[in-house]
Enzyme design. Structure first.
Site, PDB file in Angstrom:
ATOM      1  N   ASP A 139       0.813  -1.213   0.000  1.00  0.00           N
ATOM      2  CA  ASP A 139       0.000   0.000   0.000  1.00  0.00           C
ATOM      3  C   ASP A 139       0.848   1.265   0.000  1.00  0.00           C
ATOM      4  O   ASP A 139       2.061   1.206   0.174  1.00  0.00           O
ATOM      5  CB  ASP A 139      -0.959   0.008   1.211  1.00  0.00           C
ATOM      6  CG  ASP A 139      -0.275  -0.388   2.519  1.00  0.00           C
ATOM      7  OD1 ASP A 139       0.968  -0.353   2.575  1.00  0.00           O
ATOM      8  OD2 ASP A 139      -0.984  -0.726   3.475  1.00  0.00           O
ATOM      9  N   ASN A 186      -7.406  -2.467  14.239  1.00  0.00           N
ATOM     10  CA  ASN A 186      -8.802  -2.744  13.879  1.00  0.00           C
ATOM     11  C   ASN A 186      -8.915  -3.979  12.976  1.00  0.00           C
ATOM     12  O   ASN A 186      -9.950  -4.224  12.376  1.00  0.00           O
ATOM     13  CB  ASN A 186      -9.435  -1.519  13.193  1.00  0.00           C
ATOM     14  CG  ASN A 186      -8.712  -1.149  11.898  1.00  0.00           C
ATOM     15  OD1 ASN A 186      -7.791  -1.839  11.479  1.00  0.00           O
ATOM     16  ND2 ASN A 186      -9.141  -0.076  11.263  1.00  0.00           N
ATOM     17  N   HIS A 217      -7.123  -4.551  10.237  1.00  0.00           N
ATOM     18  CA  HIS A 217      -6.877  -4.349   8.800  1.00  0.00           C
ATOM     19  C   HIS A 217      -5.602  -5.050   8.328  1.00  0.00           C
ATOM     20  O   HIS A 217      -4.694  -5.325   9.106  1.00  0.00           O
ATOM     21  CB  HIS A 217      -6.910  -2.871   8.399  1.00  0.00           C
ATOM     22  CG  HIS A 217      -5.720  -2.039   8.782  1.00  0.00           C
ATOM     23  ND1 HIS A 217      -5.809  -0.689   9.026  1.00  0.00           N
ATOM     24  CD2 HIS A 217      -4.411  -2.350   8.946  1.00  0.00           C
ATOM     25  CE1 HIS A 217      -4.608  -0.211   9.316  1.00  0.00           C
ATOM     26  NE2 HIS A 217      -3.754  -1.206   9.272  1.00  0.00           N
ATOM     27  N   GLU A 254      -9.605  -1.754   5.218  1.00  0.00           N
ATOM     28  CA  GLU A 254     -10.234  -1.383   6.482  1.00  0.00           C
ATOM     29  C   GLU A 254     -11.510  -2.190   6.715  1.00  0.00           C
ATOM     30  O   GLU A 254     -12.096  -2.729   5.770  1.00  0.00           O
ATOM     31  CB  GLU A 254     -10.588   0.115   6.443  1.00  0.00           C
ATOM     32  CG  GLU A 254      -9.389   1.040   6.257  1.00  0.00           C
ATOM     33  CD  GLU A 254      -8.551   1.195   7.522  1.00  0.00           C
ATOM     34  OE1 GLU A 254      -8.466   0.249   8.333  1.00  0.00           O
ATOM     35  OE2 GLU A 254      -7.965   2.280   7.696  1.00  0.00           O
TER      36      GLU A 254
HETATM   37  C1  GLP Z   1      -0.401   0.389   8.504  1.00  0.00           C
HETATM   38  C2  GLP Z   1      -0.102  -0.414   7.240  1.00  0.00           C
HETATM   39  C3  GLP Z   1      -0.312  -1.886   7.456  1.00  0.00           C
HETATM   40  C4  GLP Z   1       0.324  -2.313   8.759  1.00  0.00           C
HETATM   41  C5  GLP Z   1      -0.402  -1.650   9.893  1.00  0.00           C
HETATM   42  C6  GLP Z   1       0.142  -2.010  11.260  1.00  0.00           C
HETATM   43  O1  GLP Z   1      -1.619   1.038   8.511  1.00  0.00           O
HETATM   44  N1  GLP Z   1      -0.870   0.006   6.113  1.00  0.00           N
HETATM   45  O2  GLP Z   1       0.230  -2.597   6.353  1.00  0.00           O
HETATM   46  O3  GLP Z   1       0.252  -3.705   8.911  1.00  0.00           O
HETATM   47  O4  GLP Z   1      -0.335  -0.253   9.743  1.00  0.00           O
HETATM   48  O5  GLP Z   1       1.262  -1.231  11.533  1.00  0.00           O
HETATM   49  P1  GLP Z   1       2.230  -1.398  12.754  1.00  0.00           P
HETATM   50  O6  GLP Z   1       3.088  -2.538  12.429  1.00  0.00           O
HETATM   51  O7  GLP Z   1       2.969  -0.090  12.806  1.00  0.00           O
HETATM   52  O8  GLP Z   1       1.393  -1.597  13.943  1.00  0.00           O
END
Ligand code: GLP
Length: 246
Positions: free
Chosen positions: A67, A136, A138, A143
């Site tokens: 992404d 959440n 995702h 989302e």
């Molecule tokens: C972001 C990314 C995800 C990632 C998530 C969790 O929003 N788009 O790909 O898995 O956050 O991030 P973190 O590892 O910082 O908790």
């Protein structure tokens, strides 16, 4: 689903890097799907180390990131392009032309989504997709929703995600509201998936994703029906399973 629980973040990072390295050793021209966020940072550090010690080469590897924010230029420190360059690509022997990250500053975002999806398909498909998980539930930027969005698409970010990701920005007003993300079907087409979860902040999301009903309200729950998922969690992220005696 193969679940591996390790002591802490350090072990998780080492194990994740070993799994990715095994994939590259088994198929030097493999296609990797890569994630951003805090969780894979340690894994990237370990992979860089393996490369600098000449134990691993990315010279044949092609990558597709999950992404990217819409509206941030590549040299913006909060773009995922910048993150990937600084944390991995600048330190390994990957060929620039083999790196793919959705272009969040594309003039025509819909066209960019189609092009990105086509490029993944043309590569022969992702051999190993690394995923984090949002608080959440995702995956990528898919989302919670009323349905699973299939292909690479433009997403409006959830308020919880904006809040969670605001820690990287001066304030939450500066977090982009939109992003481009691989869709759930794009992710599910990967031959193998490595889901990483670290810290108690992810415990509820991980529990719902793996032990709850399969629902677009918890996007990661779809992984329950993938035929080859490795879940790599540290004790803190796995704590709800312990409490429920699973
Ligand atoms: C972001 C990314 C995800 C990632 C998530 C969790 O929003 N788009 O790909 O898995 O956050 O991030 P973190 O590892 O910082 O908790």
């Amino acid at each position: 689903m193969n679940t591996i629980v390790v002591k802490d973040y350090n072990e998780l990072s080492k194990m994740a890097a070993s799994i990715v390295a095994e994939q590259i050793t088994a198929k030097p021209e493999c296609v990797l799907g890569l994630a951003t966020g805090s969780t894979p940072l340690g894994m990237y550090r370990e992979l860089v180390k393996k490369c600098s010690e000449q134990k691993l080469s990315f010279s044949g590897v092609r990558t597709f990131n999950l992404d990217e924010y819409i509206g941030l230029s590549k040299n913006n420190e909060n773009s995922y392009y910048y993150y990937m360059m600084k944390n991995l690509f600048e330190h390994i022997d990957i060929k620039t032309e083999n790196i793919h990250i959705p272009d969040g500053s594309a003039v025509d975002v819909d066209e960019e989504c189609v092009k990105y999806e086509n490029a993944i398909n043309a590569s022969g498909g992702i051999d190993l997709q690394v995923l984090g998980i949002g608080k959440n539930g995702h995956i990528g930027f898919n989302e919670p929703d009323l349905y699973f969005e299939a292909a690479t698409h433009k997403v409006r970010l959830d308020s919880e995600t904006i809040q969670a990701n605001s820690r990287f920005f001066p304030n939450s007003d500066q977090v982009p509201r939109y992003a481009v993300s691989m869709g759930v079907k794009t992710i599910m087409k990967a031959k193998r998936i490595l889901l990483l979860a670290s810290s108690g902040e992810k415990a509820e999301a991980l529990y719902k994703a793996l032990a709850g009903p399969i629902t677009p309200d918890v996007p990661a729950s779809i992984l329950q029906v993938h035929q080859d998922v490795v879940v790599l969690a540290d004790e803190s992220a796995y704590c709800m399973f312990r409490k429920k005696g699973a």
